[in-house]
Design a protein around this motif. Structure first.
Motif, PDB file in Angstrom:
ATOM      1  N   ARG A 219       0.820  -1.215   0.000  1.00 52.29           N
ATOM      2  CA  ARG A 219       0.000   0.000   0.000  1.00 52.29           C
ATOM      3  C   ARG A 219       0.854   1.265   0.000  1.00 52.29           C
ATOM      4  O   ARG A 219       1.741   1.428   0.824  1.00 52.29           O
ATOM      5  N   GLU A 220       0.568   2.147  -0.929  1.00 46.59           N
ATOM      6  CA  GLU A 220       1.131   3.490  -0.945  1.00 46.59           C
ATOM      7  C   GLU A 220      -0.001   4.462  -1.253  1.00 46.59           C
ATOM      8  O   GLU A 220      -0.802   4.217  -2.153  1.00 46.59           O
ATOM      9  N   GLY A 221      -0.073   5.554  -0.510  1.00 46.53           N
ATOM     10  CA  GLY A 221      -1.117   6.543  -0.738  1.00 46.53           C
ATOM     11  C   GLY A 221      -0.680   7.625  -1.703  1.00 46.53           C
ATOM     12  O   GLY A 221       0.331   7.499  -2.403  1.00 46.53           O
ATOM     13  N   ILE A 222      -1.423   8.731  -1.714  1.00 44.33           N
ATOM     14  CA  ILE A 222      -1.152   9.798  -2.683  1.00 44.33           C
ATOM     15  C   ILE A 222      -0.594  11.054  -2.040  1.00 44.33           C
ATOM     16  O   ILE A 222      -0.411  12.065  -2.721  1.00 44.33           O
ATOM     17  N   THR A 223      -0.307  11.010  -0.739  1.00 38.42           N
ATOM     18  CA  THR A 223       0.147  12.228  -0.061  1.00 38.42           C
ATOM     19  C   THR A 223       1.502  12.713  -0.564  1.00 38.42           C
ATOM     20  O   THR A 223       1.836  13.885  -0.401  1.00 38.42           O
ATOM     21  N   GLU A 224       2.288  11.813  -1.177  1.00 37.91           N
ATOM     22  CA  GLU A 224       3.603  12.207  -1.687  1.00 37.91           C
ATOM     23  C   GLU A 224       3.569  12.565  -3.172  1.00 37.91           C
ATOM     24  O   GLU A 224       4.611  12.886  -3.753  1.00 37.91           O
ATOM     25  N   VAL A 225       2.397  12.512  -3.795  1.00 31.19           N
ATOM     26  CA  VAL A 225       2.310  12.896  -5.203  1.00 31.19           C
ATOM     27  C   VAL A 225       2.486  14.408  -5.316  1.00 31.19           C
ATOM     28  O   VAL A 225       1.800  15.185  -4.645  1.00 31.19           O
ATOM     29  N   THR A 226       3.413  14.826  -6.146  1.00 24.66           N
ATOM     30  CA  THR A 226       3.768  16.244  -6.255  1.00 24.66           C
ATOM     31  C   THR A 226       3.361  16.824  -7.608  1.00 24.66           C
ATOM     32  O   THR A 226       2.992  16.092  -8.533  1.00 24.66           O
ATOM     33  N   ALA A 227       3.489  18.150  -7.700  1.00 25.24           N
ATOM     34  CA  ALA A 227       3.236  18.817  -8.971  1.00 25.24           C
ATOM     35  C   ALA A 227       4.206  18.312 -10.036  1.00 25.24           C
ATOM     36  O   ALA A 227       3.850  18.209 -11.222  1.00 25.24           O
ATOM     37  N   ALA A 228       5.438  17.966  -9.608  1.00 30.22           N
ATOM     38  CA  ALA A 228       6.424  17.434 -10.561  1.00 30.22           C
ATOM     39  C   ALA A 228       5.970  16.090 -11.117  1.00 30.22           C
ATOM     40  O   ALA A 228       6.167  15.802 -12.308  1.00 30.22           O
ATOM     41  N   ASP A 229       5.351  15.251 -10.280  1.00 28.49           N
ATOM     42  CA  ASP A 229       4.829  13.966 -10.753  1.00 28.49           C
ATOM     43  C   ASP A 229       3.736  14.173 -11.793  1.00 28.49           C
ATOM     44  O   ASP A 229       3.707  13.522 -12.842  1.00 28.49           O
ATOM     45  N   VAL A 230       2.812  15.088 -11.485  1.00 27.38           N
ATOM     46  CA  VAL A 230       1.697  15.357 -12.393  1.00 27.38           C
ATOM     47  C   VAL A 230       2.207  15.959 -13.700  1.00 27.38           C
ATOM     48  O   VAL A 230       1.767  15.583 -14.793  1.00 27.38           O
ATOM     49  N   ALA A 231       3.169  16.887 -13.594  1.00 24.39           N
ATOM     50  CA  ALA A 231       3.738  17.501 -14.787  1.00 24.39           C
ATOM     51  C   ALA A 231       4.502  16.474 -15.621  1.00 24.39           C
ATOM     52  O   ALA A 231       4.426  16.469 -16.853  1.00 24.39           O
ATOM     53  N   GLY A 232       5.230  15.587 -14.946  1.00 22.73           N
ATOM     54  CA  GLY A 232       5.954  14.544 -15.657  1.00 22.73           C
ATOM     55  C   GLY A 232       5.012  13.624 -16.398  1.00 22.73           C
ATOM     56  O   GLY A 232       5.297  13.197 -17.529  1.00 22.73           O
ATOM     57  N   ALA A 233       3.878  13.319 -15.775  1.00 24.70           N
ATOM     58  CA  ALA A 233       2.890  12.474 -16.445  1.00 24.70           C
ATOM     59  C   ALA A 233       2.358  13.165 -17.696  1.00 24.70           C
ATOM     60  O   ALA A 233       2.194  12.535 -18.746  1.00 24.70           O
ATOM     61  N   LYS A 234       2.087  14.457 -17.586  1.00 24.35           N
ATOM     62  CA  LYS A 234       1.574  15.189 -18.754  1.00 24.35           C
ATOM     63  C   LYS A 234       2.579  15.168 -19.897  1.00 24.35           C
ATOM     64  O   LYS A 234       2.201  15.034 -21.064  1.00 24.35           O
TER      65      LYS A 234
END
Length: 431
Positions: A219-234
């Motif tokens: 199990r890993e949650g989403i509290t460590e998801v950053t703007a850099a992660d979202v931008a990298g995905a885009k």
């Protein structure tokens, strides 16, 4: 029938029972009569609920002779477990929405249902109103399920969707989810992945006929998801989703049972072309991949009083029909006893974004660390930023332990200023 709990979901169950009494009686072949409602606070005002039905003695209610089925929506482990076991021991069928209990001790409940000849239905425990568990229990029982992949928590999907579509930060998106009622005042169970892990355990038990508890789920949650992660995905034309993944790991000798099962929950990048990428706001969606049926997708509202109550009423009609007809529904048998494999043995892909020194030899040094762990690189992108540079590496599939070890070695390199983003990549193998 008896109802245990009368909060948001329980009140909606009562409303549907009262408002659809004639239709439900016609579908069942007999009237559904509510004999009592067990609550902790009897003085609380409950619109539409007959106060004469309310009691604080749940134990007495579930053992009454005039009760032949029990609906449980109080949640938690105890007293829910003891009450349901007592109900089945006295020959009563049970309907529950209690994912935490099923994920921790479903095997005990299944055994009690078999021993005492009682029905145990729990469609509402996973993905709200989406008819998902019954297809796994009944429609696909003659097939061989390979994989279950999906979004099973509406709160986290809403937060990640806001971060992706509106550029919101995690905290702002969480506050908005709370304001809209998608997230609790204490959102830990959702954002840290506990809710999704419990649902993943239930799905794995059904799909692979093997005992799986929430403690078995990585199990890993989403509290460590950053703007850099979202931008990298885009930049990869992908989107970040919290995924529950249950898959059968094939044996090297090709045995049909497989070597074991992998059950995990974590945020991951999936291509925008994947159907799960288009699941917006607080909705849920689950892919089931079976040998003969192929890929199947289930989509809909995954939480809330009305959707959950709808699933409970569906179970209620099915169980009541069984009682009227003198039959019983399917009972889970965890005959396979497949081991749950540790996360380190799971085959995954990684997206790694590094801030590095912009000088010659950097790419070679980074590539060498991947080679040391026998992790193949699929793609590399490098952009200069003055004295520094940004390096993005996407790997091929490899054991998660090897990928994790590679990242730890990268953190220790002098040329690496920061490991800015690390995220698993999923979904490219699913239509």
């Amino acid at each position: 029938m008896a109802l245990l709990g009368c909060g948001v979901v329980g009140s909606e169950v009562v409303r549907l029972l009262n408002g659809q009494a004639a239709d439900l009686a016609a579908r069942v072949g007999a009237p559904l009569e509510l004999a009592g409602i067990a609550v902790r606070r009897p003085d609380r005002v409950r619109p539409g609920v007959d106060p004469a039905l309310v009691t604080t003695d749940a134990q007495a209610l579930v053992t009454r002779d005039d009760v032949d089925l029990v609906v449980e929506v109080i949640g938690g482990i105890e007293p829910a477990r003891s009450l349901l076991l007592e109900a089945m021991k006295t020959g009563k069928s049970v309907i529950t929405a209690n994912k935490a209990l099923l994920a921790e001790d479903g095997v005990t409940l299944f055994a009690a249902a078999r021993e005492y000849g009682a029905d145990l239905y729990y469609e509402a425990s996973v993905a709200g109103a989406i008819p998902l568990l019954r297809p796994l229990r009944e429609s696909l029982v003659g097939d061989h399920v390979h994989r279950v992949l999906g979004i099973v928590n509406g709160t986290t999907n809403y937060i990640l969707d806001q971060m992706d579509t509106h550029g919101a930060g995690f905290n702002d998106a969480l506050e908005e989810a709370q304001a809209l009622g998608y997230a609790e005042a204490d959102p830990t169970a959702d954002v840290e992945g506990f809710d999704a892990a419990a649902k993943a355990a239930i799905l794995a038990q059904l799909a692979f006929h093997t005992p799986v508890t929430a403690a078995d789920v990585h199990r890993e949650g989403i509290t460590e998801v950053t703007a850099a992660d979202v931008a990298g995905a885009k930049e990869m034309d992908s989107v970040v989703k919290l995924l529950a993944i249950c898959e059968r790991v094939p044996a090297e000798d090709g045995r049909n049972g497989g070597r074991g099962v992998s059950v995990r929950v974590y945020p991951a990048m999936i291509p925008r072309s994947h159907p799960l990428a288009s699941v917006r706001e607080a909705y849920n969606a689950v892919f089931v991949e079976a040998e003969s049926a192929g890929p199947l997708m289930f989509y809909g509202a995954g939480a809330g009083g009305a959707p959950t109550a709808s699933a409970i009423l569906g179970d209620l009609v099915a169980v009541a029909r069984n009682l009227v007809g003198g039959s019983r529904g399917p009972v889970e048998v965890t005959y396979a006893e497949l081991p749950v494999l540790p996360m380190g043995e799971t085959i995954t892909r990684y997206y790694v974004q590094l801030d590095v020194a912009d000088r010659s030899g950097v790419l070679a040094a980074v590539a060498e660390e991947f080679a040391r762990q026998e992790v193949s690189i699929q793609a590399v992108r490098q952009e200069g930023l003055g004295e520094d540079a940004q390096l993005v590496v996407v790997t091929h599939r490899a054991p998660d332990a090897a990928l994790s070890a590679t990242v730890e070695r990268l953190r220790k390199l002098d040329i690496v200023r920061e490991v800015a983003s690390v995220m698993r990549v999923e979904g490219e193998e699913t239509p």
